[in-house]
Motif scaffolding. Sequence first.
Motif, PDB file in Angstrom:
ATOM      1  N   THR A  73       2.993  -2.810  20.031  1.00 14.81           N
ATOM      2  CA  THR A  73       2.853  -3.680  18.856  1.00 14.81           C
ATOM      3  C   THR A  73       1.644  -3.291  18.030  1.00 14.81           C
ATOM      4  O   THR A  73       1.705  -3.221  16.799  1.00 14.81           O
ATOM      5  N   ASP A  74       0.498  -3.051  18.700  1.00 13.86           N
ATOM      6  CA  ASP A  74      -0.730  -2.741  17.981  1.00 13.86           C
ATOM      7  C   ASP A  74      -0.701  -1.368  17.327  1.00 13.86           C
ATOM      8  O   ASP A  74      -1.172  -1.184  16.201  1.00 13.86           O
ATOM      9  N   LYS A  75      -0.169  -0.381  18.070  1.00 16.56           N
ATOM     10  CA  LYS A  75      -0.249   0.997  17.580  1.00 16.56           C
ATOM     11  C   LYS A  75       0.936   1.427  16.714  1.00 16.56           C
ATOM     12  O   LYS A  75       0.801   2.363  15.929  1.00 16.56           O
ATOM     13  N   SER A  76       2.081   0.794  16.861  1.00 17.26           N
ATOM     14  CA  SER A  76       3.267   1.247  16.127  1.00 17.26           C
ATOM     15  C   SER A  76       3.854   0.182  15.227  1.00 17.26           C
ATOM     16  O   SER A  76       4.036   0.380  14.026  1.00 17.26           O
ATOM     17  N   LEU A  77       4.153  -0.985  15.806  1.00 15.60           N
ATOM     18  CA  LEU A  77       4.873  -1.994  15.041  1.00 15.60           C
ATOM     19  C   LEU A  77       4.029  -2.590  13.934  1.00 15.60           C
ATOM     20  O   LEU A  77       4.492  -2.751  12.798  1.00 15.60           O
ATOM     21  N   LYS A  78       2.764  -2.906  14.241  1.00 14.70           N
ATOM     22  CA  LYS A  78       1.913  -3.525  13.232  1.00 14.70           C
ATOM     23  C   LYS A  78       1.661  -2.589  12.045  1.00 14.70           C
ATOM     24  O   LYS A  78       1.825  -3.002  10.890  1.00 14.70           O
ATOM     25  N   PRO A  79       1.271  -1.308  12.270  1.00 20.26           N
ATOM     26  CA  PRO A  79       1.122  -0.410  11.100  1.00 20.26           C
ATOM     27  C   PRO A  79       2.421  -0.204  10.330  1.00 20.26           C
ATOM     28  O   PRO A  79       2.410  -0.083   9.108  1.00 20.26           O
ATOM     29  N   LEU A  80       3.547  -0.188  11.067  1.00 24.10           N
ATOM     30  CA  LEU A  80       4.827  -0.020  10.374  1.00 24.10           C
ATOM     31  C   LEU A  80       5.118  -1.201   9.471  1.00 24.10           C
ATOM     32  O   LEU A  80       5.566  -1.049   8.337  1.00 24.10           O
ATOM     33  N   ARG A  81       4.833  -2.418   9.970  1.00 21.91           N
ATOM     34  CA  ARG A  81       5.033  -3.606   9.136  1.00 21.91           C
ATOM     35  C   ARG A  81       4.124  -3.580   7.911  1.00 21.91           C
ATOM     36  O   ARG A  81       4.551  -3.925   6.803  1.00 21.91           O
ATOM     37  N   GLU A  82       2.868  -3.176   8.111  1.00 24.95           N
ATOM     38  CA  GLU A  82       1.955  -3.108   6.969  1.00 24.95           C
ATOM     39  C   GLU A  82       2.421  -2.066   5.952  1.00 24.95           C
ATOM     40  O   GLU A  82       2.348  -2.288   4.738  1.00 24.95           O
ATOM     41  N   ASN A  83       2.923  -0.922   6.457  1.00 24.78           N
ATOM     42  CA  ASN A  83       3.427   0.119   5.553  1.00 24.78           C
ATOM     43  C   ASN A  83       4.637  -0.367   4.765  1.00 24.78           C
ATOM     44  O   ASN A  83       4.760  -0.119   3.565  1.00 24.78           O
ATOM     45  N   ILE A  84       5.543  -1.074   5.451  1.00 24.57           N
ATOM     46  CA  ILE A  84       6.712  -1.623   4.762  1.00 24.57           C
ATOM     47  C   ILE A  84       6.290  -2.633   3.701  1.00 24.57           C
ATOM     48  O   ILE A  84       6.806  -2.651   2.570  1.00 24.57           O
ATOM     49  N   HIS A  85       5.295  -3.454   4.032  1.00 24.70           N
ATOM     50  CA  HIS A  85       4.808  -4.441   3.076  1.00 24.70           C
ATOM     51  C   HIS A  85       4.204  -3.761   1.847  1.00 24.70           C
ATOM     52  O   HIS A  85       4.463  -4.181   0.701  1.00 24.70           O
ATOM     53  N   GLU A  86       3.403  -2.710   2.077  1.00 26.06           N
ATOM     54  CA  GLU A  86       2.823  -1.982   0.952  1.00 26.06           C
ATOM     55  C   GLU A  86       3.904  -1.358   0.079  1.00 26.06           C
ATOM     56  O   GLU A  86       3.809  -1.379  -1.152  1.00 26.06           O
ATOM     57  N   HIS A  87       4.939  -0.799   0.701  1.00 29.84           N
ATOM     58  CA  HIS A  87       6.027  -0.204  -0.082  1.00 29.84           C
ATOM     59  C   HIS A  87       6.764  -1.249  -0.898  1.00 29.84           C
ATOM     60  O   HIS A  87       7.183  -1.001  -2.032  1.00 29.84           O
ATOM     61  N   TYR A  88       6.953  -2.421  -0.325  1.00 27.74           N
ATOM     62  CA  TYR A  88       7.596  -3.496  -1.087  1.00 27.74           C
ATOM     63  C   TYR A  88       6.738  -3.912  -2.280  1.00 27.74           C
ATOM     64  O   TYR A  88       7.255  -4.203  -3.366  1.00 27.74           O
TER      65      TYR A  88
END
Length: 469
Positions: A65-80
């Motif tokens: 969650t800390d190393k993969s899922l959380k950065p992925l969610r933040e990246n998706i949010h930035e792209h949106y």
Amino acid sequence: MARQETQCVIHHSKLTSYCNVCGEFVCNLCKQSKYGKHEGHHYMTVTEKTNELKEEISEYQKMITDKSLKPLRENIHEHYLVKSRLDSNCDELTSEVEKREKHFIKEIQRASQKLKNIINGHRLEFSPGLASRIAQLEDKKREIDSLMKTCENVINTGNTYEILEFSKTKKSDLNTTHSSPRQVPKLELHTPRSGSLVGDSFGNIRKSRAIFTDEIKVLKSWSYDMYIENMFTRNDCVWISKTGFFVSVKPKTAEEVERKLCPVHPSGFIVTTSGEIIYSVSNEHCIYKITPALTVRLKHSYPYLPCGLCLAINGGFYVTMHKHGADGKIVHYFNEECADWLEIMCYRKGVSLLKKPIKIVENGNRDLWVVDAASESVIAMNSAGKFKFEYTGSRTCFEPIGICTDSRYNVLISDFGHKMIDILLQDGRFLTSIKLQPLGISRPMGLCVTKDGHLCVGQGNGCVHVLRY
């Protein structure tokens, strides 16, 4: 749990412990020496081991969650967020363009209506005599149009002897039958102020179109060991002359596809539909062709020096020629063997405009555009050599070198001294300029437009740049 997961596989008893030595769950019988191999080992209860495994899995889940899922969610949010801002900007730009479009349309409609009202106010009632004269002039025009078509057919398809015979037979007809008609009285119509309004509107539209040239950027660049003055596009490749070779390159990837040996530096070259290269060497007064087997000499043009070449729409190719102390000329070879040809001159008020033609291109409307090094200008003429207009640059000290056309019949000219590319409409009107210095291009020479509409620019330092045009 299923039966095989809660009971011992060997003794079919309930699993009660976990052997830390063997790493497996065991029953009470397995721990006895007479039944199993786990005597004297260290054990944990099933519950303790299960809880320990659950803790390890939870830590692993947290790590994911800390190393993969959380950065992925933040990246998706930035792209949106970027997508949202992009959609908002696009909507604003679309709204602004529509607003300007409506404004221009209203201005043009208002100016057009004013012009129509003024023209209707000056309209004359044609008298029967004037109507009869108009009918006679229209008949005369049809005769002249028929003769013009015949002349054009003879020029384009006839050989030298047919042209000579046609000239002898039609010279007397031109002096008698098709004399100049009587001058018709002119109706003076003063241009109203609304005409300037239409011009201003179209000028604003052209300025708006020129604004979009700021979006031009370099897509790909690569370099060679000599200046790039001659470029040619064939299919999805760009042909370039470098030291010792003709090189075919894919402009999107700069990948070399093919090369053909050329021991000299050509003055100009073209690539035929069959893949053969025709090139000129000025100091040898010769035109050569590279075939799959060998290089052959097509024509010896002494005392004229052949220079620029371009393919002709109706077959064959054009060559610019000049010599010291004489007027230049254009020669149209009707086939690749140079067996039949036609010399083309261009005059204005009895003076030849071709002094030192170095580059030539045929536009899609079959007009010829020639770069003349002596006058530092670009001259446009039809396929028969009739002068149309001359472009001397939008700035002083105009220095044209490269020239090409695009699919919209626009003509692009590289200005070496000002580090710019001028774009003209097919009727010679100036459209806009591309400033190359902000793109890192300082010495533009060769030009060509690829099949997918990209502009290739060759530099004096050997670099080739592909622009999104």
